[in-house]
Design an enzyme around this catalytic site. Structure first.
Site, short mmCIF file in Angstrom:
data_model
loop_
_atom_site.label_atom_id
_atom_site.label_comp_id
_atom_site.label_asym_id
_atom_site.label_seq_id
_atom_site.Cartn_x
_atom_site.Cartn_y
_atom_site.Cartn_z
N HIS A 1 0.86 -1.20 0.00
CA HIS A 1 0.00 0.00 0.00
C HIS A 1 0.89 1.25 0.00
CE1 HIS A 1 -3.24 2.70 1.08
NE2 HIS A 1 -4.09 1.72 1.21
N GLY B 1 0.38 -4.93 1.68
CA GLY B 1 -0.84 -5.18 0.90
C GLY B 1 -0.56 -5.91 -0.40
N TYR C 1 -5.70 -4.97 10.81
CA TYR C 1 -6.05 -5.60 9.54
C TYR C 1 -7.54 -5.89 9.53
CZ TYR C 1 -3.88 -7.04 5.24
OH TYR C 1 -3.46 -7.06 3.94
O1 YXS Z 1 12.15 8.60 -0.85
P1 YXS Z 1 11.68 8.42 -2.28
O2 YXS Z 1 10.79 9.51 -2.79
O3 YXS Z 1 12.82 8.05 -3.22
O4 YXS Z 1 10.72 7.11 -2.29
C1 YXS Z 1 11.24 5.91 -1.77
C2 YXS Z 1 10.20 5.32 -0.82
O5 YXS Z 1 9.57 6.29 -0.02
C3 YXS Z 1 9.21 4.76 -1.81
N1 YXS Z 1 8.41 3.69 -1.20
C4 YXS Z 1 7.12 3.81 -0.86
N2 YXS Z 1 6.27 4.87 -0.96
C5 YXS Z 1 5.00 4.68 -0.49
N3 YXS Z 1 4.57 3.51 0.04
C6 YXS Z 1 5.39 2.43 0.14
N4 YXS Z 1 4.92 1.29 0.63
C7 YXS Z 1 6.74 2.57 -0.31
N5 YXS Z 1 7.83 1.75 -0.34
C8 YXS Z 1 8.82 2.45 -0.89
O6 YXS Z 1 9.99 4.22 -2.86
C9 YXS Z 1 11.24 4.92 -2.93
C10 YXS Z 1 12.36 3.92 -2.83
O7 YXS Z 1 12.24 3.34 -1.55
P2 YXS Z 1 13.55 2.78 -0.80
O8 YXS Z 1 14.65 3.77 -0.95
O9 YXS Z 1 13.13 2.37 0.54
O10 YXS Z 1 13.88 1.48 -1.71
P3 YXS Z 1 14.77 0.23 -1.28
O11 YXS Z 1 14.99 -0.53 -2.54
O12 YXS Z 1 15.91 0.66 -0.44
O13 YXS Z 1 13.82 -0.63 -0.31
C11 YXS Z 1 12.69 -1.26 -0.87
C12 YXS Z 1 11.75 -1.66 0.29
C13 YXS Z 1 10.44 -2.20 -0.30
C14 YXS Z 1 12.43 -2.75 1.15
C15 YXS Z 1 11.48 -0.41 1.15
O14 YXS Z 1 11.04 0.65 0.31
C16 YXS Z 1 10.39 -0.66 2.17
O15 YXS Z 1 10.60 -1.32 3.19
N6 YXS Z 1 9.16 -0.15 1.83
C17 YXS Z 1 8.03 -0.32 2.74
C18 YXS Z 1 7.50 -1.74 2.69
C19 YXS Z 1 6.27 -1.80 3.59
O16 YXS Z 1 6.37 -1.72 4.81
N7 YXS Z 1 5.10 -1.95 2.97
C20 YXS Z 1 3.81 -1.98 3.71
C21 YXS Z 1 3.04 -0.70 3.38
S1 YXS Z 1 1.53 -0.67 4.33
C22 YXS Z 1 0.61 -1.89 3.61
O17 YXS Z 1 0.93 -2.41 2.57
C23 YXS Z 1 -0.64 -2.32 4.27
C24 YXS Z 1 -1.54 -1.19 4.71
S2 YXS Z 1 -0.26 -3.35 5.66
O18 YXS Z 1 0.55 -2.52 6.54
O19 YXS Z 1 -1.48 -3.72 6.21
O20 YXS Z 1 0.48 -4.46 5.12
#
Ligand code: YXS
Length: 279
Positions: free
Chosen positions: A64, A108, A138
């Site tokens: 998400h 998500g 959730y």
């Molecule tokens: O800072 P910039 O502008 O370059 O953007 C960065 C991040 O902010 C962006 N980005 C995201 N933006 C919005 N929502 C996200 N979920 C998201 N994930 C990443 O992408 C740009 C590059 O991110 P960066 O530098 O972290 O990349 P990386 O290659 O070092 O690491 C990739 C990840 C996926 C390991 C890392 O971005 C990460 O941990 N992202 C969050 C993963 C996460 O926690 N997803 C759950 C979101 S909440 C959701 O899905 C549900 C509501 S729930 O919580 O119920 O599961």
């Protein structure tokens, strides 16, 4: 600029997530493009749809778009949320949706994989459902997407730890149908799609809908529904959710504090029960 790439050949549609700058975060805009693609493939009577990432990178989708989640005191995953709409679109599409996974799948996006009919991954794939990192409650439909597919102990491990499960174990526990070498992933996925496309689309459409209806046939009486909703409200009105979102946006680890004694809407201290009474 569309955030997905699409293709259609031999009755098979392809939807490729193409917003790697944001790690294919499932934003409102990206989901709108995916939903439009499903609409177009429904008109073309696609017999299978492959859902994949356009990039051959280390992340399939980061879940998400956290910037689109409410900061506090609002249900973060309401029925009308674009991501919830996408789950329902995948599950009700009249032909099999086959997820082709290279790279890590988060939050998500992991549930989106659970909503797909068939999942083919390569050895780089991993799967993490991460609401516990955000203190995010959730919803019942989301849990059901996991419970109807995986052993309960695995569902609990995934939700309680928010840790990724790698490709080899993902195949063992049933998150994916099969794990293949990265250089064979595309060929194996489209071979499966072609096989499906050669079978009776009418029969398969009926099978898919019958399996969906039967797998979702969970009787929940109004009291139980209100109880489940109360559990979620206690979390999204609580301090953990606010801290979890804030920490993510500030790119720091969250500091979840001791749960404050819950107070009812009149601010009266309740009898210490952390959650609403079980009906
Ligand atoms: O800072 P910039 O502008 O370059 O953007 C960065 C991040 O902010 C962006 N980005 C995201 N933006 C919005 N929502 C996200 N979920 C998201 N994930 C990443 O992408 C740009 C590059 O991110 P960066 O530098 O972290 O990349 P990386 O290659 O070092 O690491 C990739 C990840 C996926 C390991 C890392 O971005 C990460 O941990 N992202 C969050 C993963 C996460 O926690 N997803 C759950 C979101 S909440 C959701 O899905 C549900 C509501 S729930 O919580 O119920 O599961």
């Amino acid at each position: 600029m569309p955030l997905v790439r699409t293709a259609f050949a031999d009755h098979i549609g392809t939807i490729a997530l193409d917003h790697y700058d944001k790690r294919n975060a499932l934003s409102r805009a990206l989901i709108a493009d995916v939903l439009a693609a499903f609409g177009a493939f429904r008109k073309k009577t696609a017999r299978a749809v492959v859902l994949r990432s356009a990039a051959n990178e280390k992340v399939w989708s980061s879940g998400h778009d956290v910037h689109e989640l409410p900061k506090a005191n609002v249900d973060p995953l309401p029925y009308g949320d674009p991501l919830e709409q996408l789950m329902r679109a995948v599950k009700t599409f009249p032909a099999p949706v086959i997820a082709m996974v290279h790279g890590s799948v988060w939050g998500g996006a992991c549930e989106l994989i659970m909503a797909c009919d068939i999942v083919i991954a390569d050895e780089t794939a991993s799967f993490a459902i991460t609401p516990a990192r955000l203190g995010l409650p959730y919803n019942a439909a989301g849990f059901l997407n996991f419970i109807s597919r995986l052993p309960l102990a695995v569902v609990k491990e995934m939700f309680f730890t928010a840790d990724p499960i790698g490709a080899e174990r993902a195949e063992r526990v049933g998150i994916v149908n099969m794990t293949v070498p990265a250089d064979a992933l595309e060929a194996r996925t489209y071979a499966m799609a072609r096989t499906v496309a050669q079978r009776s689309p009418a029969a398969i459409g009926a099978y898919k809908e019958a399996i969906r209806v039967l797998s979702e046939a969970v009787a929940v009486n109004p009291d139980t529904y209100e109880y489940l909703h109360g559990l979620r409200r206690a979390v999204y009105f609580g301090p953990d959710y606010q801290e979890g979102i804030q920490a993510f946006l500030e790119k720091r680890p969250p500091q979840f504090r001791r749960v404050r004694e819950p107070r009812d809407p009149l601010g009266q201290k309740r009898d210490g029960a952390r959650f609403p009474r079980i009906p």
